[in-house]
Structures are given as C-alpha cells and as structure tokens.
Design a protein around this motif. Structure first.
Motif, PDB file in Angstrom:
ATOM      1  N   THR A 147      -0.752  -7.005   9.773  1.00 27.71           N
ATOM      2  CA  THR A 147      -0.618  -5.369  10.030  1.00 27.71           C
ATOM      3  C   THR A 147       0.882  -5.497   9.979  1.00 27.71           C
ATOM      4  OG1 THR A 147      -0.393  -5.789  12.516  1.00 27.71           O
ATOM      5  CG2 THR A 147      -2.315  -5.291  11.685  1.00 27.71           C
ATOM      6  N   SER A 148       1.563  -4.198   9.622  1.00 32.15           N
ATOM      7  CA  SER A 148       2.865  -4.024   9.615  1.00 32.15           C
ATOM      8  C   SER A 148       3.279  -2.609   9.643  1.00 32.15           C
ATOM      9  CB  SER A 148       3.230  -4.422   8.075  1.00 32.15           C
ATOM     10  OG  SER A 148       2.479  -3.855   7.183  1.00 32.15           O
ATOM     11  N   GLY A 149       4.544  -2.367   9.662  1.00 36.67           N
ATOM     12  CA  GLY A 149       4.969  -0.924   9.475  1.00 36.67           C
ATOM     13  C   GLY A 149       5.460  -0.658   8.168  1.00 36.67           C
ATOM     14  N   PHE A 219      10.140  -6.894  17.195  1.00 39.30           N
ATOM     15  CA  PHE A 219       9.454  -5.764  16.768  1.00 39.30           C
ATOM     16  C   PHE A 219      10.404  -4.360  17.083  1.00 39.30           C
ATOM     17  CE2 PHE A 219       6.192  -2.612  18.125  1.00 39.30           C
ATOM     18  CZ  PHE A 219       5.414  -2.715  16.999  1.00 39.30           C
ATOM     19  N   GLN A 223      13.488  -4.055  14.442  1.00 43.50           N
ATOM     20  CA  GLN A 223      12.757  -3.103  13.105  1.00 43.50           C
ATOM     21  C   GLN A 223      13.395  -1.967  13.368  1.00 43.50           C
ATOM     22  OE1 GLN A 223       8.286  -3.636  13.065  1.00 43.50           O
ATOM     23  NE2 GLN A 223       8.673  -5.952  12.701  1.00 43.50           N
ATOM     24  N   ARG A 225      13.518   0.175  16.030  1.00 42.88           N
ATOM     25  CA  ARG A 225      13.068   1.281  16.821  1.00 42.88           C
ATOM     26  C   ARG A 225      13.616   1.811  17.983  1.00 42.88           C
ATOM     27  NH1 ARG A 225       8.037  -1.659  15.046  1.00 42.88           N
ATOM     28  NH2 ARG A 225       6.563  -0.196  14.939  1.00 42.88           N
ATOM     29  N   ILE A 253       7.104  -3.672   7.108  1.00 40.11           N
ATOM     30  CA  ILE A 253       8.001  -4.709   7.842  1.00 40.11           C
ATOM     31  C   ILE A 253       6.975  -5.411   8.798  1.00 40.11           C
ATOM     32  CG2 ILE A 253      10.126  -4.942   9.512  1.00 40.11           C
ATOM     33  CD1 ILE A 253      10.590  -2.008   8.945  1.00 40.11           C
ATOM     34  N   GLU A 254       7.103  -6.728   8.793  1.00 38.04           N
ATOM     35  CA  GLU A 254       6.364  -7.480   9.720  1.00 38.04           C
ATOM     36  C   GLU A 254       7.368  -8.831  10.116  1.00 38.04           C
ATOM     37  OE1 GLU A 254       6.659 -10.007   7.654  1.00 38.04           O
ATOM     38  OE2 GLU A 254       4.698 -10.674   7.709  1.00 38.04           O
ATOM     39  N   MET A 255       6.574  -9.753  10.659  1.00 39.45           N
ATOM     40  CA  MET A 255       7.427 -10.702  11.510  1.00 39.45           C
ATOM     41  C   MET A 255       7.202 -12.305  11.040  1.00 39.45           C
ATOM     42  SD  MET A 255       7.384  -8.765  14.989  1.00 39.45           S
ATOM     43  CE  MET A 255       8.177 -10.198  15.951  1.00 39.45           C
ATOM     44  N   LEU A 279       1.587   2.692  10.419  1.00 47.21           N
ATOM     45  CA  LEU A 279       2.441   3.921  10.730  1.00 47.21           C
ATOM     46  C   LEU A 279       3.533   3.990   9.471  1.00 47.21           C
ATOM     47  CD1 LEU A 279       4.952   3.279  13.598  1.00 47.21           C
ATOM     48  CD2 LEU A 279       4.088   1.384  12.367  1.00 47.21           C
TER      49      LEU A 279
HETATM   50  O1  LIG Z   1       5.583  -1.633  12.751  1.00 49.14           O
HETATM   51  C1  LIG Z   1       5.114  -2.394  12.819  1.00 49.14           C
HETATM   52  C2  LIG Z   1       3.549  -2.677  13.091  1.00 49.14           C
HETATM   53  C3  LIG Z   1       3.055  -3.973  13.033  1.00 49.14           C
HETATM   54  N1  LIG Z   1       3.735  -4.992  13.214  1.00 49.14           N
HETATM   55  C4  LIG Z   1       5.209  -5.049  12.677  1.00 49.14           C
HETATM   56  O2  LIG Z   1       5.858  -6.012  12.751  1.00 49.14           O
HETATM   57  N2  LIG Z   1       5.805  -3.782  12.789  1.00 49.14           N
END
Ligand SMILES: O=c1cc[nH]c(=O)[nH]1
Ligand SMILES: O=P(O)(O)O[C@H]1O[C@H](CO)[C@@H](O)[C@H]1O
Length: 320
Positions: A147-149, A219, A223, A225, A253-255, A279
């Motif tokens: 999953t990611s943003g 996160f 990222q 936030r 974006i993910e990790m 999102l």
């Molecule tokens: O915004 C997000 C959603 C999922 N995973 C992430 O690293 N970021």
C-alpha cells in the motif's frame, strides 16, 4: 569516514548470473561458504534443521508485503487460482515458530510478510535470499505488493514502480555499513514493469500506471504529514515538497522500495514493486477508508500479480 559511490555504479550489479540458461540467486558474502550451518533466525528455518532444497527448490515467484494478513490472503488466492487440491480453507505458516514474519507456500509461489520500513524488510530479505540460495532456486521473480500514498492520482490506483527513489528523488539506497555510507542502485527490471503493465490492461476494474515510487524512513514527518506527534513544517512547505516530488515523476510514497530494489538487484532476483494508493497526499494525510474499501484496495495488486503469475505459468490469461 563516509565513502559515497555514485548511484549509477552498476559495477556492483552482477552482469549475468546465468548458467546453462538458468538465472541463479546470488549471495555476495565469502563467509557463508565457510559456515557449517546457517540459521535463518527470524524465519525459524536453518540448513541443518530443514531440507531447504526439498521444501523450496521449486519456488519461482516470491511475493512480499508488509502485513501478515495480506500475505496469507494472497497465499489463499494463489491456492485457488492455481487450482491446488489440498487445504483450500487454510494454508500453513512455515514460520509459525517465530512471530517476526509469516510465510506461506502455494505451489511455486512463496508469500511472505516483511513488516514496516527498511530495517524490517532488509532483515527478511537477507534471510529470504540466503534461503533461495540454499534451496538452489533459479529463475525467481520477486514482487512487493504493498500500500502507499498517491501523489496527484485517484485513491485506489495501482502504481507499478519504474524507479524507486529516496526522499531527495534520487534513484539510490544508502546503507550504513560499519561507519561508511554505501550507495546502491535502485534500478528495477524494465521488462518486468512492461509485462506487468500489459497484464494490467486485462483488469479494467481499476487504474494502473507506471511511475516513480518514493521510499521514506518514516510515515509521518518523513512523508510530509501534518498529523503526526511531531510536525515542524507548514502546510505550504508540505505541498511544495509533494508537488516537487510529482514533477520529478513520483506517483506514490511507501517505505521499503529502495532497499528492496537494491538488495534484489545485487542478488540477481528479477524484482518489481506494485502498490495500491490509499489516498491522494495532495488532498489529505489521514487514511479514512472504510474497512471494506481498504480490503478491496489491497486486493488490487494481488489480483494483478495472480493474473501475471498464471500467465507466466501458462495457466490462463483471462480475468478472474
Ligand atoms: O500514505 C501512505 C499510505 C500507505 N503507506 C505509506 O507509506 N504511506
Ligand atoms: O502496506 P505495506 O506493504 O506495509 O506498505 C506500506 O504501508 C506501511 C505504512 O502504513 C509501510 O510499510 C508502507 O511501505
């Protein structure tokens, strides 16, 4: 003293690790040869306690993702899609002796969880890559389904990563080794990206696109936030950063993607990263999807990859 190698230093990559047409898994550690036994501690497996070639020698596809539940769901999906006979309701967790990671095997497909972030996936990858080597696996494709943003794309879109980049939009992964920083390339397999994209055209239910994926170490602040326990920047700064990321080609974006690309590349594994976006980060920071929508979104990369695997195995090319 920090020694920084250019990210494009492809000399670190095995040019070819093929023998008789087969692509074998590399480990690049001379000490492994000298060890009488190798204990894969976090997987609860070992060379003396388990017959790794018998257990894993036929593995051709490895799918990894952060969550144990997702990786079990994927194993059950593959079990059904491959038409395997036994134990359809449940699959055995091969790593049940540890609660660090879970691992399921359905035919030639291994499904493993890796937790969140670079340190967690990197430990799993060290042990997984040694496992594949001990098992004498060849022609293995490894795919992260995550999953990611998203940035500037509709939530629920699936992004196939062409290049994994760091927080400065550079295609590199920096590993601290002793007191050096070693920079590794995060190049991914271009042919695999195209194959996956072609496969996605058979699945009309959601948008799939190719783009850069940014990998961060956090996160929240990492990222950009505004909703973490700490935040020292303005909304304007956040949006400026995300818009610059978009301009640089970043779509999500993910990790984990940079270390995943770097380690798999060095060890001769064909690798891809396929993540759904939860999102659009230009709109918001909080993930407020209902449970059902979240589950359905997480199924999207799984659906694409199960179709890809079936196609590669010559089982079918239709949509499920
Ligand atoms: O915004 C997000 C959603 C999922 N995973 C992430 O690293 N970021
Ligand atoms: O859904 P997974 O695979 O865990 O991936 C993403 O989700 C986690 C953060 O919520 C991070 O690990 C990020 O990379």
């Amino acid at each position: 003293m920090a020694s920084i190698l250019p990210a494009s230093n492809i000399s670190m990559r095995p040019d070819k690790n093929t023998y008789g047409g087969k692509r074998f898994v590399h480990v690049k550690n001379p000490y492994l040869e000298t060890m009488d036994e190798d204990i894969l501690y976090h997987l609860d497996l070992g060379t003396k306690t388990h017959n790794l070639p018998a257990m894993f020698g036929d593995v051709k596809f490895v799918c990894v993702g952060g969550s144990p539940k997702r990786m079990k769901a994927f194993a059950l999906l593959m079990h059904k899609e491959l038409g395997l006979a036994e134990g359809g309701e449940d699959v055995e967790d091969i790593c049940a002796g540890t609660d660090r990671y879970c691992m399921f095997k359905t035919g030639p497909v291994l499904s493993i969880s890796h937790g969140m972030g670079v340190p967690s996936i990197s430990i799993m990858l060290h042990e997984l890559i040694k496992l594949l080597r001990h098992a004498r696996c060849c022609d293995v494709t490894i795919i992260r389904i995550g999953t990611s943003g998203g940035i500037g794309i509709a939530p629920g879109s699936v992004v196939i990563t062409d290049t994994a980049v760091d927080s400065f939009f550079r295609p590199r992964f920096e590993q601290v080794i002793l007191d050096n920083i070693v920079t590794r390339s995060t190049e991914l397999d271009k042919e695999l990206v195209e194959e996956l994209f072609t496969c996605s055209k058979n699945i009309p239910n959601f948008q799939t696109l190719i783009g850069h994926t940014m990998c961060t170490y956090d996160f929240y602040e990492g990222q950009g936030r505004l909703d973490g326990a700490l935040c020292s920047f303005s909304r304007e700064h956040k949006l400026d950063y995300l818009k610059r990321a978009y301009k640089a080609g970043v779509r999500n974006i993910e990790m984990e993607s940079t270390v995943f690309a770097a380690m798999c590349g060095l060890c001769g594994l064909k690798a891809a990263v396929v993540c759904v976006t939860l999102l659009d980060r230009l709109d918001c920071d909080q993930i407020n999807l209902s449970h059902d929508v979240l589950v359905e979104y997480q199924q999207r990369p799984q659906l694409l990859i199960s179709n890809f695997i079936k196609k590669k195995l010559g089982l079918c090319d239709q949509i499920s």
